[in-house]
Design a protein around this motif. Structure first.
Motif, mmCIF file in Angstrom:
data_model
loop_
_atom_site.group_PDB
_atom_site.id
_atom_site.type_symbol
_atom_site.label_atom_id
_atom_site.label_comp_id
_atom_site.label_asym_id
_atom_site.label_seq_id
_atom_site.Cartn_x
_atom_site.Cartn_y
_atom_site.Cartn_z
ATOM 1 N N TYR A 67 0.738 -1.239 -0.152
ATOM 2 C CA TYR A 67 0.050 -0.072 -0.039
ATOM 3 C C TYR A 67 0.903 1.122 0.014
ATOM 4 C CZ TYR A 67 -3.811 -2.945 1.051
ATOM 5 O OH TYR A 67 -4.793 -3.798 0.960
ATOM 6 N N ASN A 68 0.256 2.271 -0.753
ATOM 7 C CA ASN A 68 1.055 3.475 -0.547
ATOM 8 C C ASN A 68 0.439 4.119 0.724
ATOM 9 O OD1 ASN A 68 1.489 6.195 -0.764
ATOM 10 N ND2 ASN A 68 1.008 6.557 -2.890
ATOM 11 N N ALA A 69 1.303 4.633 1.506
ATOM 12 C CA ALA A 69 1.018 5.118 2.979
ATOM 13 C C ALA A 69 0.335 6.343 2.749
ATOM 14 C CB ALA A 69 2.115 4.903 3.933
ATOM 15 N N GLN A 70 0.408 7.188 1.745
ATOM 16 C CA GLN A 70 -0.118 8.284 1.544
ATOM 17 C C GLN A 70 0.764 9.167 2.401
ATOM 18 O OE1 GLN A 70 -2.354 9.045 -0.973
ATOM 19 N NE2 GLN A 70 -2.240 7.055 -1.434
ATOM 20 N N PHE A 71 1.851 9.326 2.561
ATOM 21 C CA PHE A 71 2.573 10.065 3.550
ATOM 22 C C PHE A 71 3.956 10.086 2.961
ATOM 23 C CE2 PHE A 71 5.005 10.916 7.452
ATOM 24 C CZ PHE A 71 4.007 11.662 8.074
ATOM 25 N N LEU A 72 4.495 11.195 2.946
ATOM 26 C CA LEU A 72 6.165 11.689 2.892
ATOM 27 C C LEU A 72 6.576 11.605 4.104
ATOM 28 C CD1 LEU A 72 5.986 13.866 -0.309
ATOM 29 C CD2 LEU A 72 6.473 11.411 -0.248
ATOM 30 N N GLU A 73 7.773 10.969 4.563
ATOM 31 C CA GLU A 73 9.046 11.174 5.548
ATOM 32 C C GLU A 73 9.631 12.353 4.959
ATOM 33 O OE1 GLU A 73 11.726 8.264 8.008
ATOM 34 O OE2 GLU A 73 10.391 7.280 6.378
ATOM 35 N N GLN A 74 9.777 13.012 5.960
ATOM 36 C CA GLN A 74 10.799 14.280 5.545
ATOM 37 C C GLN A 74 11.616 14.872 6.720
ATOM 38 O OE1 GLN A 74 7.987 17.172 3.908
ATOM 39 N NE2 GLN A 74 6.672 17.234 5.740
ATOM 40 N N PHE A 75 12.747 15.257 6.288
ATOM 41 C CA PHE A 75 13.701 15.656 7.337
ATOM 42 C C PHE A 75 14.971 16.241 6.722
ATOM 43 C CE2 PHE A 75 14.774 11.372 6.928
ATOM 44 C CZ PHE A 75 16.077 10.980 6.693
ATOM 45 N N PHE A 76 15.708 17.050 7.574
ATOM 46 C CA PHE A 76 17.087 17.723 6.954
ATOM 47 C C PHE A 76 17.975 16.909 7.572
ATOM 48 C CE2 PHE A 76 20.302 20.925 8.068
ATOM 49 C CZ PHE A 76 20.409 21.119 6.409
ATOM 50 N N GLU A 77 18.975 16.478 6.764
ATOM 51 C CA GLU A 77 20.020 15.866 6.946
ATOM 52 C C GLU A 77 21.217 16.738 7.011
ATOM 53 O OE1 GLU A 77 22.227 11.490 6.187
ATOM 54 O OE2 GLU A 77 20.488 12.007 5.132
ATOM 55 N N ALA A 78 21.448 17.504 8.245
ATOM 56 C CA ALA A 78 22.707 18.289 8.375
ATOM 57 C C ALA A 78 24.017 18.197 7.866
ATOM 58 C CB ALA A 78 22.708 18.803 9.737
ATOM 59 N N SER A 79 24.287 16.895 7.971
ATOM 60 C CA SER A 79 25.819 16.463 7.877
ATOM 61 C C SER A 79 25.963 16.413 6.208
ATOM 62 C CB SER A 79 26.150 14.920 8.052
ATOM 63 O OG SER A 79 25.079 14.069 7.682
ATOM 64 N N VAL A 80 24.818 16.299 5.430
ATOM 65 C CA VAL A 80 25.153 16.537 4.108
ATOM 66 C C VAL A 80 24.413 17.665 3.236
ATOM 67 C CG1 VAL A 80 25.874 14.161 3.675
ATOM 68 C CG2 VAL A 80 23.373 14.556 3.544
ATOM 69 N N ASN A 81 23.729 18.581 4.110
ATOM 70 C CA ASN A 81 22.768 19.561 3.846
ATOM 71 C C ASN A 81 22.059 19.261 2.696
ATOM 72 O OD1 ASN A 81 22.534 22.614 3.980
ATOM 73 N ND2 ASN A 81 23.319 22.893 1.946
ATOM 74 N N VAL A 82 21.127 18.071 3.024
ATOM 75 C CA VAL A 82 19.984 17.750 2.238
ATOM 76 C C VAL A 82 18.914 17.624 2.794
ATOM 77 C CG1 VAL A 82 19.201 15.902 0.726
ATOM 78 C CG2 VAL A 82 21.777 16.750 0.415
ATOM 79 N N ILE A 83 17.699 17.893 2.232
ATOM 80 C CA ILE A 83 16.381 17.765 2.696
ATOM 81 C C ILE A 83 15.889 16.277 1.966
ATOM 82 C CG2 ILE A 83 13.897 18.422 2.490
ATOM 83 C CD1 ILE A 83 14.842 21.334 2.779
ATOM 84 N N GLU A 84 15.573 15.241 2.685
ATOM 85 C CA GLU A 84 15.363 14.168 2.370
ATOM 86 C C GLU A 84 13.613 14.120 2.348
ATOM 87 O OE1 GLU A 84 17.279 11.988 1.431
ATOM 88 O OE2 GLU A 84 19.141 12.368 2.851
ATOM 89 N N LEU A 85 13.154 13.626 1.268
ATOM 90 C CA LEU A 85 11.763 13.484 1.013
ATOM 91 C C LEU A 85 11.617 11.937 0.531
ATOM 92 C CD1 LEU A 85 10.473 16.633 -1.145
ATOM 93 C CD2 LEU A 85 9.961 16.056 1.175
ATOM 94 N N ILE A 86 10.790 11.159 1.557
ATOM 95 C CA ILE A 86 10.823 9.708 1.245
ATOM 96 C C ILE A 86 9.411 9.163 1.281
ATOM 97 C CG2 ILE A 86 11.570 7.723 2.474
ATOM 98 C CD1 ILE A 86 13.731 9.312 3.572
ATOM 99 N N PRO A 87 8.959 8.514 0.428
ATOM 100 C CA PRO A 87 7.591 8.107 0.238
ATOM 101 C C PRO A 87 7.729 6.759 0.805
ATOM 102 C CG PRO A 87 8.676 7.559 -1.878
ATOM 103 C CD PRO A 87 9.491 8.491 -1.277
#
Length: 150
Positions: A67-87
């Motif tokens: 199933y698609n959980a209909q949710f994006l996990e999201q957080f800022f990963e400071a060590s690599v200066n990236v915003i993660e957007l994870i289905p």
């Protein structure tokens, strides 16, 4: 500017363990914290292909009910200066699902929601687990969330 990374997928496994619905958490070797299944999309994989492969690699769970959980996990990963957007995906497993960990994790536990919230250290994990519990355990699953596997 902060770049986005959209090359990771994650999934929460649910199974009735001795008659009670539980979610799977695993303790990572890297970092030593509890988490759900996650990993990078490889080559020209789709997100669905990647989560199926990650479940097989990390747990030996064969995904047949996705199933698609209909949710994006999201957080800022400071060590690599990236915003993660994870289905986020949800895998409904047979009752008393067996788990065989690979070398990325040291142990696993089938958890109630309250146990998962106690064990997982990050607020974004808490949001994922609460959302999954609300839409996949507390109420009937909307059939529109089902991912057809080919």
């Amino acid at each position: 500017m902060i770049p986005f990374n959209t090359s990771i997928v994650s999934g929460v496994a649910l199974s009735k363990i001795d008659g009670e619905t539980k979610m799977l958490l695993m303790k990572r070797v890297k970092g030593g914290f509890w988490c759900h299944v996650a990993g990078s999309i490889e080559g020209d994989e789709t997100a669905v292909e990647a989560i199926i492969r990650e479940f097989d690699e990390e747990t030996k769970i064969q995904v047949v009910d996705l199933y698609n959980a209909q949710f994006l996990e999201q957080f800022f990963e400071a060590s690599v200066n990236v915003i993660e957007l994870i289905p986020v995906f949800v895998v409904l497993c047979p009752a008393n699902q067996e788990v065989e960990l690979n070398d990325e994790h040291t142990e696993y536990k089938w958890c109630s929601l309250s146990e998962a919230l106690e064990m997982a250290p990050f607020p974004n994990q808490h949001a994922v687990y609460q959302h999954v519990w609300s839409y996949f355990v507390d109420k009937p699953i909307n059939p529109l969330y089902r991912v057809e596997l080919t």
